[in-house]
Design a protein around this motif. Structure first.
Motif, PDB file in Angstrom:
ATOM      1  N   TRP A  68       0.918  -1.299  -0.222  1.00 35.06           N
ATOM      2  CA  TRP A  68      -0.138  -0.123   0.137  1.00 35.06           C
ATOM      3  C   TRP A  68       0.694   1.177  -0.169  1.00 35.06           C
ATOM      4  O   TRP A  68       0.765   2.268  -0.818  1.00 35.06           O
ATOM      5  N   ASP A  87      -4.878   7.238   2.224  1.00 34.22           N
ATOM      6  CA  ASP A  87      -5.438   6.443   3.174  1.00 34.22           C
ATOM      7  C   ASP A  87      -6.857   6.725   3.480  1.00 34.22           C
ATOM      8  O   ASP A  87      -7.426   7.912   3.289  1.00 34.22           O
ATOM      9  N   GLU A 146      -7.608  -1.740   1.497  1.00 40.45           N
ATOM     10  CA  GLU A 146      -6.611  -1.188   1.838  1.00 40.45           C
ATOM     11  C   GLU A 146      -5.517  -2.401   2.858  1.00 40.45           C
ATOM     12  O   GLU A 146      -4.513  -2.568   3.000  1.00 40.45           O
ATOM     13  N   LYS A 189      -1.820  -3.666   2.450  1.00 46.89           N
ATOM     14  CA  LYS A 189      -0.974  -3.426   3.507  1.00 46.89           C
ATOM     15  C   LYS A 189      -0.299  -5.004   4.103  1.00 46.89           C
ATOM     16  O   LYS A 189       0.721  -4.688   4.607  1.00 46.89           O
TER      17      LYS A 189
END
Length: 687
Positions: free
Chosen positions: A66, A79, A107, A111
């Motif tokens: 990410w 974000d 997301e 990550k």
């Protein structure tokens, strides 16, 4: 003023040092092949897409994939706001297979991906006809799959906003000669304190102004497994499964001297996605791809609100949304280029039970929605010359819909059947000039389908004093667009203009003296936009910079809302800097969006300053220290623009973040380092 000085310093420094940068890159040129000794990320134009090779670049030094995507040219990664290619919403593929995740889940998944397992990133800013018509852009992440190699990695992130949060993941990449496995597990624990100032006014009621504070707690478990088995040189099977389990709870309090409203929310979500793909190669020029996706999404939420201790609302919503997709692609290279013919079948069903509880009596407002989509498409990618290619695509989509909604005691019954077809097209021409200017021109007609989970007219408690309700007769948006892109060395420029019929959007309206966020169609939207990127090397191998500027303008026309106020341009300026000294790296990023009106809302100015410091301790361990929204200026403040009612929310969504992250990995002894790939001389130097 302090924030403006920061922006001016970054901007001035970028242009000043770029004028004095006369050092040429260390490179070896052999038959139009360049080997770059620096770790800058490069883009290459190839058959209608852009390719970023990330092996041995700064991408693989970031905390996770990410964060690494924030360094890729053309990408806008923020974000809690998803992914965009310039200002187009983008989907994500892993090894060419779309993952059906969005928002927080996407997301969280990205990550969990170790950036060292990524081979390259492919960007399609104008997807061809083989992609669904609603898809604006595609980001394809290809994993390294070297034989006789394993990599085990873990990442632990701890930090604080107003409260502590934690994110941890572990992933395993194990590749044999014929079997490739990638698996990951991630856990996230989040606590947020959101602070808002709310002002509203409906009908002849006086203005209501109060402070609203909300505490939310979230836990999320996510699993991902990708298995690729090569039966022989002509046959391969790819199987993917993704599972996520998300639970959240929150409590909000809005009050002033004469008003008090308490809101409690709880939700649980389970999502399972399966994908099975079979690839068969008849020969070097003929391929067959057959596959299926299955997504099963179940959500149960409960909402409870009391206003001035007398008005009580109690709701529960149970939602089940299965999605089944089957597809087949046949492609062949011929004298007139690569031809792809395919078909796709989508089956979507929504079953929602909307419970309202009054005096211990439970009333149900059930909603059922079913849609079948049949698509056939043809795409021809033609290489005209060594530096020019043309892609032509046609797609026919037909939808067959039925839905039914009934309110308490079946007083109101909504039931209908909707059938429609759309013929879509895509023309994409890419060419390079002798002076290495890289151009792309695209004409496209596409449709954008509504969010299925929003198609429900039930008044659902939302936040503070607002409700949410959908429209059952919503039609897909029809978008006609023209795009032009040009790139050279450290510069890129894009222009887009178009028109949208039956534009889909959420919109705050007044219903029975209540503020309701609706989901509906608008007649027509005219759009235009342009922007540029500038990516100089200010000090070789030490200081890299990047400036993004985006300009968009939307004009909404709707006969039901003749008093919509005139829109104003939306501009965004973003300045990023990377400083590298020995084993240390500093990433500094500043973003500014001035106040603008999009026709439906007025959005006030937002700013944000982030930094990350990383240190490579040894070959297996890296440390990251980060701070996001340091100046605490990323405030989400918007208000309605109509004259018959008013609603304003000035919200700080607990963005200021401080924390540290540790990334550790081990690699199998049989692992052989990747050889530097040969890159043709039409690459574009980027940050």
């Amino acid at each position: 003023m302090k924030n403006i000085y920061v922006l001016l310093f970054f901007t001035y420094s970028t242009f000043l040092y770029s004028q004095n940068d006369t050092i040429k890159k260390d490179s070896i040129i052999l038959k139009e092949v360049i080997l770059i000794s620096e770790s800058k990320i490069k883009l290459k134009q190839d058959k209608g897409k852009y390719i970023a090779n990330v092996i041995n670049t700064d991408f693989q030094r970031t905390q996770n994939t990410w964060e690494g995507l924030k360094l890729i040219p053309m990408l806008r990664v923020n974000d809690n706001e998803g992914l965009k290619v310039k200002f187009k919403n983008a989907i994500v593929e892993i090894n060419g297979n779309q993952i059906q995740l969005s928002g927080f889940e996407l997301e969280s998944y990205l990550k969990s991906l170790d950036p060292k397992t990524i081979k390259r990133i492919e960007i399609l800013s104008n997807p061809n006809a083989s992609y669904g018509s609603e898809i604006e852009a595609v980001i394809n992440i290809l994993l390294s799959q070297n034989s006789n190699n394993y990599r085990l990695a873990s990442n632990v992130t701890n930090g604080t906003r107003k409260k502590y949060f934690n994110s941890s993941n572990i992933n395993l990449n194990y590749n044999l000669e014929k079997l490739k496995l990638y698996s990951s597990y991630s856990f996230n624990y989040n606590q947020k304190v959101n602070e808002s100032e709310i002002i509203s006014q409906t009908g002849n009621n006086p203005f209501l102004k109060f402070d609203y504070n909300e505490n939310t707690y979230q836990k999320n478990h996510q699993y991902y497994v990708n298995l690729n088995y090569e039966i022989n040189k002509n046959n391969a099977i790819d199987i993917t499964t993704t599972s996520s389990f998300h639970e959240s709870s929150g409590n909000g309090l809005g009050e002033n001297t004469n008003f008090r409203r308490v809101l409690e929310t709880n939700s649980n979500n389970k999502k399972i996605q399966l994908a099975e793909i079979y690839n068969y190669s008849f020969n070097d020029s003929t391929f067959l791809k057959i596959g299926a996706y299955q997504v099963f999404n179940t959500t149960e939420s409960s909402n409870f609100a009391t206003t001035n201790t007398t008005s009580i609302e109690n709701q529960k919503v149970v939602s089940k949304i299965p999605l089944i997709v089957g597809f087949g692609d046949f492609s062949k290279s011929t004298k007139i280029g690569e031809i792809t013919i395919g078909t796709r079948l989508n089956f979507t069903s929504i079953n929602k039970d909307n419970f309202s509880i009054d005096s211990n009596l439970e009333n149900n407002n059930p909603y059922n929605y079913n849609e079948k989509i049949i698509s056939t498409y043809f795409n021809n990618s033609l290489i005209i010359t060594e530096k020019a290619s043309l892609s032509l695509g046609l797609r026919l989509e037909s939808s067959f819909i039925n839905y039914k909604f009934s309110d308490t005691n079946n007083i109101i019954l909504l039931e209908d059947n909707l059938n429609y077809s759309n013929l879509l097209y895509n023309i994409n021409y890419m060419y390079s000039s002798e002076k290495e200017w890289h151009h792309a021109i695209a004409f496209r007609k596409q449709i954008q389908r509504p969010n299925y989970s929003y198609l429900n007219p039930f008044l659902n408690l939302n936040s503070d004093i607002t409700y949410f309700s959908g429209d059952t007769k919503i039609q897909p948006s029809k978008l006609f667009s023209f795009n032009y892109e040009v790139l050279k060395k450290n510069w890129s420029l894009y222009i887009q203009t178009g028109m949208i019929n039956d534009f889909i959007s959420t919109f705050t309206d007044q219903v029975d003296n209540k503020i309701v966020e609706t989901y509906k169609n608008f007649d027509t939207v005219l759009l235009s936009g342009f922007g540029f990127e500038y990516n100089p090397t200010l000090i070789k191998k030490i200081w890299y910079s990047r400036i993004n500027f985006d300009f968009t303008y939307f004009k909404i026309k709707d006969k039901n809302y003749p008093n919509i106020k005139e829109s104003s341009p939306n501009t965004t300026i973003e300045v990023s800097n990377i400083f590298k000294i020995k084993n240390y790296q500093l990433n500094l990023k500043y973003n500014l969006t001035p106040t603008y009106r999009d026709g439906l809302y007025k959005h006030f100015q937002t700013q944000r300053l982030d930094f990350t410091i990383s240190k490579k301790i040894n070959n297996n361990l890296s440390l990251f220290i980060y701070a996001y929204d340091i100046l605490k200026t990323n405030i989400n403040w918007e208000e309605t623009t109509l004259t018959n009612y008013f609603y304003s929310s000035k919200n700080y969504n607990d963005q200021r973040t401080f924390g540290l992250s540790l990334r550790w990995n081990i690699t199998g002894k049989a692992y052989t380092k990747n050889e530097i790939e040969k890159i043709e001389d039409n690459t574009i130097d980027r940050l």
